[in-house]
Design an enzyme around this catalytic site. Structure first.
Site, short mmCIF file in Angstrom:
data_model
loop_
_atom_site.label_atom_id
_atom_site.label_comp_id
_atom_site.label_asym_id
_atom_site.label_seq_id
_atom_site.Cartn_x
_atom_site.Cartn_y
_atom_site.Cartn_z
N HIS A 48 0.82 -1.16 0.15
CA HIS A 48 0.14 0.06 -0.04
C HIS A 48 0.89 1.26 0.09
CE1 HIS A 48 -3.88 -2.09 0.40
NE2 HIS A 48 -3.40 -2.91 1.37
N GLU A 152 -7.31 -12.58 4.93
CA GLU A 152 -8.19 -11.49 4.57
C GLU A 152 -9.42 -11.61 3.50
OE1 GLU A 152 -5.58 -7.93 3.91
OE2 GLU A 152 -4.26 -9.31 2.59
N ASP A 178 -9.64 -5.84 5.49
CA ASP A 178 -10.00 -6.36 4.10
C ASP A 178 -10.90 -7.65 4.51
OD1 ASP A 178 -8.94 -4.74 2.94
OD2 ASP A 178 -6.91 -5.58 2.24
#
Length: 259
Positions: A48, A152, A178
């Site tokens: 990310h 996730e 998530d």
């Protein structure tokens, strides 16, 4: 030795300790140096953040100098995402968004040398520039490298018994946000369905003797809740969130006192 930090991380998990770390997204290696002594481990995020290989390598060198355990969250489970990170000297990796035992088997194969895996041999940094070379190096690397995958997605929860049975996997890591999104409950990390899914993962991993990690916001209460559920290593926030919250809190406090 080059593996000291991650070997200590593994030993402490095996002894039952709860370990606390944080994430690096900023590229300046001084951030790693500043935070290293405050945490049990550091988590470099390539999923990310736009961090490039040079910045990642600098963080790894600083963490190694501080003898601090460091793991790199790679962008995905492809060989091309894993191989250069390992060859740059990452002693541990976190692979996000896995969905099946077959995918995890592929991840583990990319992380282990033949005959147990298919990792290509090019560990310049990982072998301490050849100082750890020789016939015993692949076995040392296989034994020390800490391989974890993130649970996730609903598919991964449903396949968790098969995932935790994959030989060579060292840990699973919960991604509560998530996972809540995969369940159609984005952001509701304490919803009973999300909690039940996480507890299912924790139970399956514990039955196999695998420690469980968790990604977390900067929220001590939620970190405590995850630890009490059985999570052993807690990635709490990151460099930017910690900085923002500290500044916001300080400025707010000063303004309140001067009002």
């Amino acid at each position: 030795m080059i593996f000291d930090g991650i070997d200590d991380f593994r030993r402490r998990l095996q002894s039952g300790e709860t370990l606390v770390g944080t994430t690096l997204t900023l590229t300046d290696p001084q951030v790693c140096e500043a935070l290293a002594d405050s945490v049990d481990f550091l988590w470099i995020d390539l999923e990310h953040s736009p961090m490039g290989p040079e910045a990642m390598r600098a963080h790894l060198m600083v963490a190694r100098g501080r003898r601090r355990a460091v793991l790199v969250r790679v962008p995905g489970s492809e060989t091309s995402a894993i191989k250069p990170v390992l060859d740059a000297g990452a002693p541990g990796i976190v692979v996000p968004q896995v969905a099946s035992a077959a995918e995890v088997e592929s991840v583990v194969a990319d992380c282990r040398y033949p005959p147990g895996g298919r990792r290509g041999f090019g560990p310049l940094v990982a072998s301490d520039y050849g100082r750890l070379g020789g016939p015993g190096y692949p076995e040392l690397a296989d034994r020390s490298l800490f391989v974890s995958v993130m649970i996730e997605r609903v598919e991964a929860v449903e396949a968790i018994d098969e995932i935790v049975a994959v030989p060579g996997l060292d840990s699973v890591v919960l991604g509560p946000n998530d996972l809540s999104g995969s369940l159609g409950l984005l952001g509701q990390v304490e919803h009973p369905d999300v909690v039940a899914a996480m507890e299912r993962v924790i139970a399956a991993a514990s039955a196999r003797g695998l420690p469980v990690g968790s990604g977390l916001p900067v929220d001590p209460a939620y970190a405590e809740a995850q630890a009490r559920r059985g999570v052993q290593w807690l990635q709490i926030g990151g460099d930017l969130p910690h900085m923002m919250l500290a500044v916001d809190d300080t400025v707010k406090t000063v303004r309140q006192r001067l009002a």
